[in-house]
Write an enzyme that holds these catalytic residues in place. Sequence first.
Site, mmCIF file in Angstrom:
data_model
loop_
_atom_site.group_PDB
_atom_site.id
_atom_site.type_symbol
_atom_site.label_atom_id
_atom_site.label_comp_id
_atom_site.label_asym_id
_atom_site.label_seq_id
_atom_site.Cartn_x
_atom_site.Cartn_y
_atom_site.Cartn_z
ATOM 1 N N HIS A 50 -8.050 -5.161 -0.597
ATOM 2 C CA HIS A 50 -6.811 -4.452 -0.281
ATOM 3 C C HIS A 50 -6.086 -5.211 0.828
ATOM 4 O O HIS A 50 -6.126 -4.829 2.006
ATOM 5 C CB HIS A 50 -7.131 -3.020 0.151
ATOM 6 C CG HIS A 50 -5.925 -2.145 0.272
ATOM 7 N ND1 HIS A 50 -5.152 -1.811 -0.808
ATOM 8 C CD2 HIS A 50 -5.368 -1.534 1.347
ATOM 9 C CE1 HIS A 50 -4.161 -1.031 -0.411
ATOM 10 N NE2 HIS A 50 -4.270 -0.849 0.895
ATOM 11 N N SER A 95 0.816 -1.205 0.000
ATOM 12 C CA SER A 95 0.000 0.000 0.000
ATOM 13 C C SER A 95 0.864 1.275 0.000
ATOM 14 O O SER A 95 1.633 1.499 -0.928
ATOM 15 C CB SER A 95 -0.971 -0.040 1.193
ATOM 16 O OG SER A 95 -1.943 0.957 1.097
ATOM 17 N N ASP A 98 -10.141 -4.686 -4.958
ATOM 18 C CA ASP A 98 -9.545 -3.527 -4.279
ATOM 19 C C ASP A 98 -9.956 -2.244 -5.001
ATOM 20 O O ASP A 98 -9.253 -1.742 -5.874
ATOM 21 C CB ASP A 98 -8.015 -3.666 -4.262
ATOM 22 C CG ASP A 98 -7.346 -2.633 -3.376
ATOM 23 O OD1 ASP A 98 -8.038 -1.716 -2.891
ATOM 24 O OD2 ASP A 98 -6.128 -2.746 -3.151
#
Length: 202
Positions: free
Chosen positions: A173, A75, A145
Amino acid sequence: MLFLCLHGLGTNNHVLQTQTATIRYEMDKRHTFEFVEGTEVVPIATDAESILQALRRLELYIAEEGPFDGAIGFSQGAALLSTYLIKLGQQQPVKILPFRCAIFFSAACPYDALALEDGLIKHGKPDTGKPLIRLPTAHIWGRKDAGYKIESETLCSMCDSNLRDTYVHGEGHEIPGPRAKEDIQGCLRAIRRTIDKVVVEH
């Protein structure tokens, strides 16, 4: 192989260690792996200076704790890692990169390093003439996601097409866990192909 790991925003080293536990276990069956969780360098992107400071802390950490064979980013950790690699390539194009490969999970877009120097927060854009990251890379993200699928695709397009591998899993995610056996194997194949490119090059 020694990998530096950068966690996502709002989490910590322990969370990333848990997220990657299954992958680390499976990789150790074929390769001897050691994962080093990076210091708390992932910034809350409230201003350009906080990101530049995080990049400086990352560079210092690599200099003090390296060398590393590769790096893993999840991320915002992936955004920081890719920003750092692109910045190095732009500012010091002949310098040898500090990693031999990079693995990006559910990546947020890298920041535009030149804009950061001007005090602006902008996402980087692909260069149609050449790849911005020129080392073996694995790009792994979730089909569900909604927030980061396009950002992961954008980062993937910034990397050398001859040296990149991708895997899109069925989750959101996250890094697939032990219950998602098929997705774990897909992740492992992409990572192993990336590592095999490093072995072939050296």
